[in-house]
Design an enzyme around this catalytic site. Structure first.
Site, PDB file in Angstrom:
ATOM      1  CB  CYS A 116       8.064   3.187 -12.130  1.00 13.36           C
ATOM      2  SG  CYS A 116       7.477   1.504 -11.148  1.00 13.36           S
ATOM      3  CB  CYS A 436       7.037   7.328  -6.949  1.00 11.72           C
ATOM      4  SG  CYS A 436       5.938   6.033  -7.196  1.00 11.72           S
TER       5      CYS A 436
END
Length: 452
Positions: A116, A436
């Site tokens: 991500c 994250c």
């Protein structure tokens, strides 16, 4: 200020890679305050964000993405893109898309992947190339097309097909064909799961929320906040980084289509999505599978000004972190934020704008609680004291991934561009991005407003 030099894709490109190329080339565009100390460092090049754009972020399975765009090709020294769900036929999608968009075959391009935070990695790679004096102008970005992910044959079927390709005789081929069983035909579907733990990210988010005492109601309230703020920003025209486009045979797509403010009563009706029957993570308080692409033009300040461009922001210090992928999978912002603040010589109070990636409402709230915990800082992070949690009146004020959507590799550029735009609108000087990522990794970056 941007000039659009059009480069067409064939109108019948409907497969996965064609759509992914279209996502990237949509964003290969030109692209073409309070009184505080500056973070400029003697002898270090100032690296600036000149422009940032993205396609509308669309719920996967809804509108396809196709657009035509271009860039003053001679201005680009390098192209670096992030992607997560890769197609084996075009593993270096940055290069293939750059060629498809009409860039010179002499412009190098490579593709990165870091879950991500893939476009975060693309951007910091660009910063490094410029700071090292290798380049003056780099296009960085990310792309994800979740509506048509590659689905593999089973391992047994793949092995049989490879053996068929090597078979020398008709008898050998018939023998292999006769060995195929119904189970061989079962496909391998991609899953958002950790290879090291085999746990899905949603399941991990549910456990993380429970560990930090984040209730279902708190998660639903935060998700509703995200959608409400995103709708407000959309209605007020604040999401100006979006580049609309015409999909052949369809309408013009010009806005994110996953922003849907609900009510607490409606959200409470949803069943747990991962930990059943008592989990707290649901479809309503999770980010959804999304199609989209983003791009930023990153330049040395000297080159940008020489070419007549007004930068949006300085890209300052950044860090990457990693921790236990089982129990701390989604705590990247907690670990990265104090490190990047220390590198910059700033405190949490110095930051005017925060943009954190919202994978799950429970993940965000768990991070905020971890950041407010002296016990967690001392026992898990080896720090003397907590860093503190960002105040919510500075936090994700134009919505976040829960509402805007999360094309895995494209979100980082959206975060950085949003910080630049918010700093300008709100009159702030410093912004902080944090996210994250799968594998227990994380990223944070400090961004400084460009003097107006």
């Amino acid at each position: 200020m941007a000039t659009m030099l059009l480069k067409s894709f064939r109108s019948n490109l409907v497969n996965f890679r064609a759509y992914q190329f279209a996502l990237i080339t949509t964003c290969l565009v030109l692209l073409t305050a309070k009184s505080k100390k500056t973070l400029a460092k003697p002898g270090v090049k100032n690296v600036v964000l000149v422009e940032g754009v993205r396609t509308p972020f669309l719920q996967s399975g809804t509108t396809g993405l196709l657009h035509r765009t271009g860039f003053p090709k001679e201005a680009v020294d390098y192209i670096v893109y992030g992607t997560v769900i890769q197609e084996v036929k075009t593993s270096n999608v940055a290069r293939e898309a750059a060629l498809g968009a009409g860039f010179s075959d002499r412009t190098p391009a490579h593709t990165v992947t870091m879950a991500c935070i893939s476009s975060n990695q693309a951007m910091t790679t660009a910063v490094g190339l410029i700071a090292a004096g290798q380049c003056d102008a780099v296009v960085a970005g990310g792309v994800e097309f979740m509506s048509d992910v590659p689905i593999r044959h089973s391992r047994k079927m793949r092995k049989t097909m490879l053996s068929l390709n090597k078979a020398k005789t008709l008898g050998a081929r018939l023998s292999l064909l006769g060995s195929i069983r119904l189970a061989h035909l079962s496909p391998e579907l991609p899953a958002v799961a950790e290879f090291s733990t085999a746990e899905t990210m949603g399941h991990s988010a549910d456990r993380l929320a429970a560990a930090f005492g984040v209730s279902r109601q708190e998660q639903d309230e935060f998700a509703l906040r995200s959608h409400t703020l995103a709708k407000k920003a959309q209605d007020e025209g604040l999401l100006s980084d979006i580049v609309g486009f015409k999909v052949p045979g369809k309408d013009i797509v010009s806005k994110d289509n996953g922003i849907r403010p609900s009510t607490m009563e409606q959200m409470a009706k949803l069943k747990p999505a991962f930990v059943k029957p008592h989990g707290t993570v649901t479809a309503a308080n999770s980010s959804y599978l999304t199609d989209g692409a983003s791009a930023v033009l990153i330049m040395s300040e000297e080159k940008a000004l020489a070419m007549g461009y007004k930068p949006k922001a300085y890209l300052r210090d950044f860090v990457y972190v990693s921790q236990d992928p089982k129990d701390q999978l989604l705590l990247g912002p907690t670990y990265a934020t104090p490190k990047v603040l220390e590198r910059s010589g700033l405190t949490l109070a110095d930051i005017d704008v925060f943009e954190f990636h919202e994978a799950f409402a429970g993940q965000i709230l768990a991070n905020l609680k971890a950041m407010e915990s002296d016990w967690f800082a001392q026992n898990c992070m080896g720090r003397k004291a907590k860093v503190g949690a960002p105040p919510l009146d500075k936090f994700n004020m134009w919505g976040g991934s829960l509402s805007l959507g999360h094309p895995f590799a494209a979100t980082g550029c959206r975060l950085v561009t949003t910080v630049a735009h918010r700093l300008k609108k709100e009159g702030g000087q410093y912004g902080l991005v944090a996210a994250c990522a799968a594998g227990g990794q994380g990223h944070a970056m400090v961004i400084e407003a460009y003097p107006q």
